[in-house]
Design an enzyme around this catalytic site. Sequence first.
Site, PDB file in Angstrom:
ATOM      1  CG  ASN A   9      31.429  -0.530  -5.038  1.00  0.00           C
ATOM      2  OD1 ASN A   9      30.909  -1.220  -4.566  1.00  0.00           O
ATOM      3  ND2 ASN A   9      30.925  -0.031  -6.034  1.00  0.00           N
ATOM      4  CD1 TRP A  10      34.720  -5.605  -1.979  1.00  0.00           C
ATOM      5  CD2 TRP A  10      33.907  -6.822  -0.374  1.00  0.00           C
ATOM      6  NE1 TRP A  10      35.885  -6.053  -0.931  1.00  0.00           N
ATOM      7  CE2 TRP A  10      35.418  -6.690  -0.142  1.00  0.00           C
ATOM      8  CE3 TRP A  10      33.130  -7.909   0.626  1.00  0.00           C
ATOM      9  CZ2 TRP A  10      35.818  -7.394   0.921  1.00  0.00           C
ATOM     10  CZ3 TRP A  10      33.824  -8.315   1.304  1.00  0.00           C
ATOM     11  CH2 TRP A  10      35.147  -8.143   1.670  1.00  0.00           C
ATOM     12  CE  LYS A  11      30.898  -2.270  -8.967  1.00  0.00           C
ATOM     13  NZ  LYS A  11      30.581  -1.794 -10.061  1.00  0.00           N
ATOM     14  CD  GLU A  96      27.025  -0.897 -10.555  1.00  0.00           C
ATOM     15  OE1 GLU A  96      27.307  -1.288  -9.152  1.00  0.00           O
ATOM     16  OE2 GLU A  96      28.224  -1.032 -11.238  1.00  0.00           O
ATOM     17  CD  GLU A 166      33.118   4.537  -9.829  1.00  0.00           C
ATOM     18  OE1 GLU A 166      34.342   3.502  -9.682  1.00  0.00           O
ATOM     19  OE2 GLU A 166      32.137   4.103  -9.641  1.00  0.00           O
ATOM     20  CB  SER A 212      37.887  -1.727 -16.236  1.00  0.00           C
ATOM     21  OG  SER A 212      36.340  -1.943 -16.785  1.00  0.00           O
ATOM     22  N   GLY A 233      36.093  -2.084  -8.574  1.00  0.00           N
ATOM     23  CA  GLY A 233      35.031  -2.957  -8.287  1.00  0.00           C
ATOM     24  C   GLY A 233      35.371  -4.487  -8.267  1.00  0.00           C
ATOM     25  N   GLY A 234      35.405  -5.091  -9.651  1.00  0.00           N
ATOM     26  CA  GLY A 234      35.570  -6.343 -10.035  1.00  0.00           C
ATOM     27  C   GLY A 234      36.848  -6.790  -9.400  1.00  0.00           C
TER      28      GLY A 234
HETATM   29  P1  PGA Z   1      34.959  -1.957 -12.082  1.00  0.00           P
HETATM   30  O1  PGA Z   1      33.935  -1.177 -11.218  1.00  0.00           O
HETATM   31  O2  PGA Z   1      36.228  -1.906 -11.323  1.00  0.00           O
HETATM   32  O3  PGA Z   1      34.407  -3.584 -11.685  1.00  0.00           O
HETATM   33  O4  PGA Z   1      34.897  -1.489 -13.396  1.00  0.00           O
HETATM   34  C1  PGA Z   1      34.310   0.071 -10.570  1.00  0.00           C
HETATM   35  C2  PGA Z   1      33.099   0.534  -9.798  1.00  0.00           C
HETATM   36  O5  PGA Z   1      31.878   0.338 -10.242  1.00  0.00           O
HETATM   37  O6  PGA Z   1      33.556   1.186  -8.546  1.00  0.00           O
END
Ligand code: PGA
Length: 249
Positions: A9-11, A96, A166, A212, A233-234
């Site tokens: 998920n690149w956001k 989010e 999540e 994370s 994510g990150g």
């Molecule tokens: P993160 O995000 O790996 O940066 O914690 C996960 C997500 O929001 O899907």
Amino acid sequence: MRAKIVAGNWKMNNDLAMTQSLITELKKQSQTSNAEVMIAPSFTNLWPAFEALKNHKIEVVAQNMHQKASGAYTGEVSAEMLKSIGVNTVILGHSERREYFDETNALLAEKVDAALKNGMRVIFCFGEVLDDRKSGWAESVVKTQLKESLFHLDKSAFENIILAYEPVWAIGTGETATPEQAQEIHKHVRNVLTEKYDDELAESVSILYGGSVKPGNAKEIFSKPDVDGGLIGGASLNASDFYAIVNAI
Ligand code: PGA
């Protein structure tokens, strides 16, 4: 056998040039894997990503969509529009979106219906905030989220549902749920699905963990019997980290 899936998920990260160069890196890293691999770039980069990944197994998925097909909804994108460029999967219910854009369980039910009506798959995110966990309410919060957004669906609709647990306190914080905490909720979700539908359904739905996940902890999390992959994510913004996670499946 449940599908194993790792989705990035690149956001709201990566402009066009960065999207293209990350995809070039991802193509270099990618090798045969047991997992389905997905990336979710921003709306503006879905089509370039799609073009760059033609004839490649990485699937391009969307991070969100509107529940209506078309109309006076300035700034929104519909399932129909996503489908028209070849996007077949959408992430819905990310925390989010719930927190910053007020997406409720009821609204998410409408979005899920719109996606399924268009033949799309849904990665449905759910999870508790820190206060819920501290108060011992994690299991009931998660159950309510699933009930209010998904339990109006027929059993057969779940062929197109991927779940992603999540815990909000673990997203982007560097704090990961322990593999045991993840397993506990994933198992709980299967029990809830058995109660509402049946065992066959509960055992067939893939449940990803997100929050994370990094190359250093992925293997341990993925080794739990009810964890079928991850929503990343990150760490999905770096091709070698992302593939280290994919290869941990
Ligand atoms: P993160 O995000 O790996 O940066 O914690 C996960 C997500 O929001 O899907």
